[in-house]
Structure formats: C-alpha cells, structure tokens
Write a protein that holds these residues in place. Structure first.
Motif: not given
Length: 378
Positions: A234-256, A273-279
């Motif tokens: 869960p803490l890694w998820y929080d860390y990835g989510r902050q990347f997503e909110l700061q428009n760094q999707p690649d970093s977020a995806t790696r952490i997810y 991860l599903a949302m990224v793949a579907f998009k």
C-alpha cells in the motif's frame, strides 16, 4: 494493548465520502480501507500456547487454561484453534467476562461483526471493563461502517487513556467515513505523533493526501513509511499515485507493477495498470488486472465496463455478454447496457445483429377511380 496488535492489513470496506468526489476523485475509485486483523504472527505467543498443551492434558477440565491458551493463540494468529479453546472454556465456566472478551476478539478476527459485538456486550455485563474492550467494540463498529457509534466507543477508550495511539488512528479513519476531513487529518496526525514508526498510519495519511490532490505531501508520508516497511505494497501504491498525479505516468506504472508483485491482494494497483493498458488498446493485458481488481471490489469506477469492452474487442463474445449482463444487474433500467447485453449475447450465439438503417419503402398510391366530368345541366 499494543498498537501493533490492532494495526491492519487492509480489505475493502470503508466508503469514502462525497468530499473525495468534490476534489476530483471518485469515491468508488479512491476509498480508504478499515478492515483490520487483530493479531500479528509472533513466535512468542505460539510457544506460550504450546507450553500449555501439557497442563491441559493433565487438567482437561480447567477452564482458565483453555482461556489462556485461546488468548495466546489469538496473539499468534491462530484464530480457529483459539475459538475452539475459548468455547471449551465457556462450556466449563461461563462466568468470567474475560472469556467473552477473548471470544469477541476471535469472532472479530473472522469478520463476524454482530457476533463479536454480542460477545463483547456479555463481557461488559459480566463486569469486564478495559481499554481494550472499548477499543475492540469501537473498531468493530468502524469496520461495519457505523462511524458515529465507533467514535463513541473510541472516545471511551481515550477517556481511559488519552494518548492511546490505536484509538486516535481509528477515530481519524471514522471521521473520513463521516466526510470530516479536517478532523480525520487531525486524529491521524495525532496518532502519528505518538508513534511515528507506524507504516499504516503513514499509508493512510499518504492515501488521503493523494485523494485530495496533494501529491507532494503524499510523497513525504509514503517515503517515510517505506523506510520503515520497504515491502509494504500500500505504501508503494501511494508513492506511485503521487507520480500519476504529477503527470509522470511511466514512473507510476512501474511502481504499480511492483505493488502487484509485492501484494497480489492490493487491487488498486491492478486497477491502475488496467486503465493504462485499456487506454492503449492493449485489451489482453488489461483483462487479468481487471479480473483481479473486480474480485476484490465490484465498485471500481468503470472497471466492469472496461472488462466487457476488452472481451468484446478480442472477439470473446460470451465472456463480454456475461459482463454486460452484470452491468445490467448493477445498473437497473440502463437501456445502453440492456442493449449491449442483447446484442453481444446474440453475437455469442452466432446471430449477427444488422444495425444498418433500413430504407422504408414508400407506401403504394391509393387507387382512386377517375372523376368523370359532369355534363352541363346535370
């Protein structure tokens, strides 16, 4: 009772308020968790329980021995054996209120809220009074989403012990459920100030910060938590989510992806991860993530729709039709999902629905007898 006994590995229950939605985050998509495990697996209690085996074999009708072993087994995470022991103790002697408290703990650990509350009530009636009893009842009401009742019992705990870290933590989570974010943050921070080395408190603060679009704060809490618990998903998820909110999707995806490896039960990472793949139209990659996420929570915004459309795009019509039918059940009266379930269901049976507009033939002209000119004078 130590906070570590009450702090939890999460399961989906608490519904976040409209406050999250007002900040641009869907309550279905971003909701904190409140299910708790009341035990932590340790070698000490397990050994202590085993040391009682001999004494019980020599005194098989000694209720207190069964009660003690039940408590040790609970502390060691052995819920089923603990429940058997405490039931045996109560069969021999149902007068001690402490026995009912132990039974309430075991039932709570099984997720049987009403039964746990009933056992706790009997413990109270029999004179058992402790900080742990009020904390247990408050947390159980919290898990059952009875937020105000939970706060009432947590207040009793804090009256007995004002700096009780777990009570402050749970009260903060209860205020999230009551849509009072200011109070929630106050109590979570108060809990953290009493015990700054609790990864779960840091996770809740990071999660809440992300939900309210404060990724810089979330990153600080998550980084602090990961120093204490480097493999806590869960803490890694929080860390990835902050990347997503700061428009760094690649970093977020790696952490997810890392979260999924660390904790296969943390469905939010699968959902992201599903949302990224579907998009990106990678429907085959999206499907397993969506299936895992939906097994954990059916309320994720758009998840079932993405799954249905992914199956349909891959020509897996029967599976797509099944998902569209579930969407009909979940959204009664929705004509779009009703139509899609009918259309794709027909396609699964090899019936092609012709959706081209049909040209309507002009109606035949009415046959009229010609009017003969009248002769003058007639």
């Amino acid at each position: 009772m130590a906070f570590s006994r009450f702090i939890f590995h999460l399961l989906p229950l608490l519904v976040l308020s409209g406050a999250l939605a007002s900040c641009g985050s869907s309550p279905d998509e971003e909701e904190p968790e409140t299910m708790v495990s009341l035990t932590s697996v340790q070698s000490g209690p397990k050994v202590q329980a085993e040391e009682l085996d001999g004494a019980i074999s020599r005194q098989p009708r000694n209720a207190s021995l069964y009660g003690r072993r039940a408590a040790f087994r609970l502390d060691a995470g052995q819920v089923e054996p603990a429940l058997m022991d405490i039931n045996r103790a109560l069969d021999l002697d149902d007068s001690p209120g402490e026995f009912y408290f132990t039974k309430a703990r075991a039932l709570r650990a099984q997720g049987k809220y009403q039964s746990a509350l009933a056992a706790a009530d009997v413990a109270s009636q029999k004179g058992y009074a402790s900080v742990e009893l009020n904390l247990l009842v408050g947390e159980t009401h919290l898990a059952a989403r009875h937020y105000q009742t939970a706060i009432d019992y947590l207040d009793r705990t804090l009256q007995q012990e004002p700096d009780h870290t777990a009570a402050l933590f749970y009260k903060g989570v209860a205020y999230i459920g009551l849509q009072d974010t200011v109070q929630a943050l106050d109590y979570l921070r108060a809990s953290l100030s009493r015990d700054p080395r609790q990864p779960e408190t840091l996770h809740q603060l990071a999660f809440l910060s992300n939900a309210f679009r404060q990724p810089a704060n979330a990153a600080i809490y998550a980084a602090r938590g990961l120093k204490l618990a480097p493999t806590y998903g869960p803490l890694w998820y929080d860390y990835g989510r902050q990347f997503e909110l700061q428009n760094q999707p690649d970093s977020a995806t790696r952490i997810y992806a890392r979260v999924v490896q660390l904790d296969t039960t943390f469905y939010r990472a699968d959902y992201r991860l599903a949302m990224v793949a579907f998009k990106n139209h990678k429907y085959g990659a999206a499907i397993p993530h969506l299936q895992r996420a939906l097994r954990r929570s059916s309320r994720l915004l758009g998840a079932r729709q993405m799954l249905a459309e992914s199956f349909e795009s891959l020509g897996r019509y029967q599976e797509a039709a099944d998902q569209y039918r579930l969407l009909v059940v979940e959204n009664p009266g929705n004509r779009h999902w009703t139509y899609k379930a009918w259309k794709v269901g027909n396609r699964a049976q090899g019936i092609i629905v012709d959706e081209r507009p049909q040209r309507t033939a002009a109606p035949a002209a009415e046959q009229l007898e010609p009017i003969s000119p009248l002769r003058p004078g007639l």
